[in-house]
Design an enzyme around this catalytic site. Structure first.
Site, PDB file in Angstrom:
ATOM      1  N   TYR A 286      -2.801   1.676  -4.782  1.00  0.00           N
ATOM      2  CA  TYR A 286      -1.924   2.855  -4.650  1.00  0.00           C
ATOM      3  C   TYR A 286      -1.884   3.952  -5.718  1.00  0.00           C
ATOM      4  O   TYR A 286      -1.745   5.071  -5.266  1.00  0.00           O
ATOM      5  CB  TYR A 286      -0.313   1.996  -4.748  1.00  0.00           C
ATOM      6  CG  TYR A 286       0.392   1.761  -3.642  1.00  0.00           C
ATOM      7  CD1 TYR A 286      -0.327   1.041  -2.502  1.00  0.00           C
ATOM      8  CD2 TYR A 286       1.482   2.449  -3.151  1.00  0.00           C
ATOM      9  CE1 TYR A 286       0.357   0.589  -1.334  1.00  0.00           C
ATOM     10  CE2 TYR A 286       2.245   2.154  -2.181  1.00  0.00           C
ATOM     11  CZ  TYR A 286       1.705   1.160  -1.026  1.00  0.00           C
ATOM     12  OH  TYR A 286       2.241   1.062   0.036  1.00  0.00           O
ATOM     13  N   GLU A 293      -4.489  11.749  -2.843  1.00  0.00           N
ATOM     14  CA  GLU A 293      -3.531  12.722  -2.246  1.00  0.00           C
ATOM     15  C   GLU A 293      -3.359  13.920  -3.304  1.00  0.00           C
ATOM     16  O   GLU A 293      -3.055  15.056  -2.512  1.00  0.00           O
ATOM     17  CB  GLU A 293      -2.416  11.875  -1.902  1.00  0.00           C
ATOM     18  CG  GLU A 293      -2.513  10.759  -0.699  1.00  0.00           C
ATOM     19  CD  GLU A 293      -1.265  10.058  -0.627  1.00  0.00           C
ATOM     20  OE1 GLU A 293      -0.269  10.426  -0.866  1.00  0.00           O
ATOM     21  OE2 GLU A 293      -1.457   9.001  -0.017  1.00  0.00           O
TER      22      GLU A 293
END
Length: 362
Positions: A286, A293
């Protein structure tokens, strides 16, 4: 060489339908337990009152019993449950009137006949009440249809992300770093399909089809789709960026464990290695996915500023233009907040599924 066979201490108790035997042996190995002609035969290697040795005994029961005992071995003792053939109360355990010296009552489980009858009555009442409650709960006529839909959804998503992962891995081994630059052109169509289909996860949570909370699903699905469709999909200049490879790769690895876990959960199957991976793999993936991102957003800001794409010009007299690149800078803050919310949610789930089980107090 093992010493002579000895008899262990055995404690017993009964209910109307069952007999309970507790054999005081620790570290039991190779227990041989059988009932023939209404006689229980026991033999095992273990540590008892006379140290580590072979212990054995025989008990001829007072009345007929079922020939299949149930044995449960723990580190400190061995428990045997024997079913009576008739539902009645015995005046003693053995056919012989004189109690064997190695046999004694198990006062931890001992009840007299009246107490046992009361316990049996309470269990029967509890069973009847449970049946009444279940009969009041309306049956869902679409239960099997919903389960079938969830199985198919998770299966399709698993196959889609597996294709992405395998394709990218093979290309990486064959092309090396060159595969970084055309990841979008090779993988985007399948990623578009999977992430569009992922909108159903929000709907599933919204209508109560699954028990997952709505907010984490919204943050993950819409956050990913914003990166995929807006940041990457709308800018051709971003298609050849190496960071696309890492975004797609981290997304696919996470889903390789998540979707099969949910698919098996739909049919009541839990595979412990998969459960561990489902609630552990996200810990490094994550943050890495969130970092990739963020890099995507940072690299796209100069391009959006130069092209003015998606910027909003307000009419006179304000004559102000809201740059989309400014909104992207704000989205970086939202990305960190969303990641922390999902991280907290997954940590709670991991603690629930992998944490130590709480023992019920008697």
């Amino acid at each position: 060489m093992a010493g002579p066979s000895l008899r262990p201490h055995v404690h017993w108790a009964q209910r109307h339908r069952e007999l309970y035997l507790r054999v005081e042996l620790s570290d039991v190995q190779n227990p041989d337990i059988a009932i023939t002609d209404n006689v229980l035969h026991f033999k095992a290697q273990g540590h008892g009152a006379k140290g580590d040795n072979i212990y054995e005994f025989q008990i001829e029961f007072l009345e007929p019993v079922e020939p299949k005992p149930v044995c449960r071995v723990t580190q400190r003792q061995l428990n045997i449950t024997v079913q009576k053939k008739g539902s009645n109360w015995w005046e003693r355990l053995t056919k012989q009137e004189k109690r064997p010296l190695f046999l004694a009552p198990d006062f931890d489980r001992w009840l007299d006949e009246s107490d046992a009858e009361m316990e049996l009555k309470e269990k029967e009442e509890e069973k009847i009440n449970k049946m009444k409650i279940e009969s009041r709960v309306p049956k869902d006529p679409f239960k099997h249809l919903k389960k079938g839909y969830l199985i198919m959804y998770n299966l399709v998503q698993f196959l889609g992300f597996s294709w992405i992962f395998v394709n990218m891995t093979v290309r990486l081994f064959i092309l090396g770093k060159d595969s970084f630059y055309d990841t979008f052109h090779s993988i985007a169509d399948m990623m578009y399909f999977c992430q569009t289909l992922a909108l159903m996860e929000v709907m599933n949570s919204l209508i109560g089809l699954v028990k997952s909370p709505l907010l984490p699903a919204v943050l993950q699905v819409f956050g990913r789709n914003f990166i995929l469709f807006v940041v990457l999909g709308s800018l051709e200049e971003m298609h050849s960026k190496p960071v696309v490879f890492f975004v797609f790769y981290f997304w696919s690895i996470i889903e390789l464990f998540r979707y099969p876990y949910y698919m098996l959960s739909c049919i009541g199957i839990e595979w412990k290695p998969l459960t561990w991976l489902r609630y552990t793999a996200w810990i490094p993936l994550y943050p890495l996915g969130g970092l990739a991102e963020a890099v995507c957003i940072v690299q796209s800001i100069p391009i959006f500023s130069e092209t003015g794409k998606f910027s909003l010009g307000l009419p006179n007299p304000l004559n102000v233009t809201i740059q989309f690149s400014f909104l992207l800078q704000i989205s970086l803050i939202a990305l960190v907040l969303g990641l922390s919310i999902n991280y907290h949610h997954l940590y709670k789930q991991r603690k629930q599924h992998l944490g130590p089980k709480k023992r019920k107090m008697k």
